[in-house]
Design an enzyme around this catalytic site. Structure first.
Site, PDB file in Angstrom:
ATOM      1  N   GLY A   1       0.843  -1.178   0.000  1.00  0.00           N
ATOM      2  CA  GLY A   1       0.000   0.000   0.000  1.00  0.00           C
ATOM      3  C   GLY A   1       0.882   1.232   0.000  1.00  0.00           C
TER       4      GLY A   1
ATOM      5  N   GLN B   1       2.744   9.978   1.363  1.00  0.00           N
ATOM      6  CA  GLN B   1       4.020   9.289   1.572  1.00  0.00           C
ATOM      7  C   GLN B   1       5.039   9.605   0.474  1.00  0.00           C
ATOM      8  OE1 GLN B   1       2.017   5.264   2.370  1.00  0.00           O
ATOM      9  NE2 GLN B   1       3.957   5.163   3.499  1.00  0.00           N
TER      10      GLN B   1
ATOM     11  N   CYS C   1       5.566   0.209   7.862  1.00  0.00           N
ATOM     12  CA  CYS C   1       5.218   1.351   7.017  1.00  0.00           C
ATOM     13  C   CYS C   1       6.437   1.758   6.207  1.00  0.00           C
ATOM     14  CB  CYS C   1       4.743   2.505   7.889  1.00  0.00           C
ATOM     15  SG  CYS C   1       4.294   3.982   6.966  1.00  0.00           S
ATOM     16  N   LEU C   2       6.236   2.004   4.915  1.00  0.00           N
ATOM     17  CA  LEU C   2       7.338   2.420   4.059  1.00  0.00           C
ATOM     18  C   LEU C   2       7.940   3.748   4.519  1.00  0.00           C
ATOM     19  CD1 LEU C   2       5.902   1.487   0.536  1.00  0.00           C
ATOM     20  CD2 LEU C   2       7.472   0.156   1.980  1.00  0.00           C
TER      21      LEU C   2
ATOM     22  N   HIS D   1      -4.756   1.584   7.126  1.00  0.00           N
ATOM     23  CA  HIS D   1      -3.417   2.147   7.280  1.00  0.00           C
ATOM     24  C   HIS D   1      -3.196   3.291   6.292  1.00  0.00           C
ATOM     25  CE1 HIS D   1       1.031   1.685   8.070  1.00  0.00           C
ATOM     26  NE2 HIS D   1       1.055   2.348   6.909  1.00  0.00           N
ATOM     27  N   GLU D   2      -3.537   3.045   5.016  1.00  0.00           N
ATOM     28  CA  GLU D   2      -3.320   4.067   3.983  1.00  0.00           C
ATOM     29  C   GLU D   2      -4.281   5.241   4.151  1.00  0.00           C
ATOM     30  OE1 GLU D   2      -0.582   3.869   2.550  1.00  0.00           O
ATOM     31  OE2 GLU D   2      -0.224   1.756   2.944  1.00  0.00           O
TER      32      GLU D   2
ATOM     33  N   HIS E   1      -2.974   7.645   6.578  1.00  0.00           N
ATOM     34  CA  HIS E   1      -1.980   8.563   5.998  1.00  0.00           C
ATOM     35  C   HIS E   1      -2.667   9.789   5.393  1.00  0.00           C
ATOM     36  CE1 HIS E   1       1.941   6.734   6.426  1.00  0.00           C
ATOM     37  NE2 HIS E   1       1.497   5.573   5.983  1.00  0.00           N
TER      38      HIS E   1
END
Length: 190
Positions: A59, A64, A104-105, A146-147, A150
């Site tokens: 994702g 991000q 998380c990236l 999660h996304e 963000h």
């Protein structure tokens, strides 16, 4: 997998303050024109896709990669063939709970157990301007939450209890130091 030549974007890393900002919705006229926030939306989504796959993510939200628009991608397929771009997503019918480990990236090397809803309903717009809706459960529901967080300036570490945050204090501190050093280096180049 995509055979595109699109360049990946730079992932914004914790504790960059941009990650704490709320992304704005894409207006209907922007979607119709295919442009928003200085981006051709198809190009942005393609570059986000390349970025997500290069980073081995499942994702990725526009904030991000430094873009304050309400878009996120999700692909939980093993062969990277199921990528969906969701514009202006709305999550509803949040039911049940499930606590699983997340990463998380934007927060490399940090993983922790996070309590999320086990199932939900997603309504969004696709790049063509069509409304799409689906029910999601388990991993798909987790990634969507999660996304979507963000898009609202929320990181998964913001959802942790005091004990979990205390256990991650040293690792988060190292990321904060790395960020400060990178910022100082950028400022010296100016």
């Amino acid at each position: 997998m995509s055979t595109t030549t699109a360049e990946p974007l730079e992932i914004v890393l914790y504790p960059d303050p941009f990650l704490g900002k709320t992304a704005r919705a894409i207006k209907p006229d922007e979607l119709k024109e295919g442009k928003a926030g200085g981006w051709v939306l198809a190009d942005l989504i393609e570059r986000m896709k390349v970025t997500m796959y290069a980073a081995e993510g499942i994702g990725l939200a526009a904030p991000q990669v430094g873009v304050g628009l309400r878009i996120f991608l999700v692909d939980i397929s093993k062969d990277k063939s199921g990528c969906m771009a969701l514009i202006n997503p709305v999550l509803s019918k949040l039911e049940g709970t499930l606590t699983e480990e997340e990463g998380c990236l934007s927060i490399p090397g940090i993983r922790a157990k996070v309590k999320r809803f086990a199932s939900l309903h997603v309504a969004a717009t696709n790049l063509k301007g069509d409304q799409i809706e689906f029910d999601a459960a388990d991993l798909m529901a987790r990634v969507c939450q999660h996304e979507n967080d963000h898009l609202n300036g929320i990181l998964f570490i913001n959802k942790l209890g005091m004990a979990s945050r205390a256990m991650l204090r040293r690792s988060l501190g190292e990321l904060e130091e790395d960020y400060e050093l990178a910022q100082a280096k950028k400022n010296r180049k100016k």
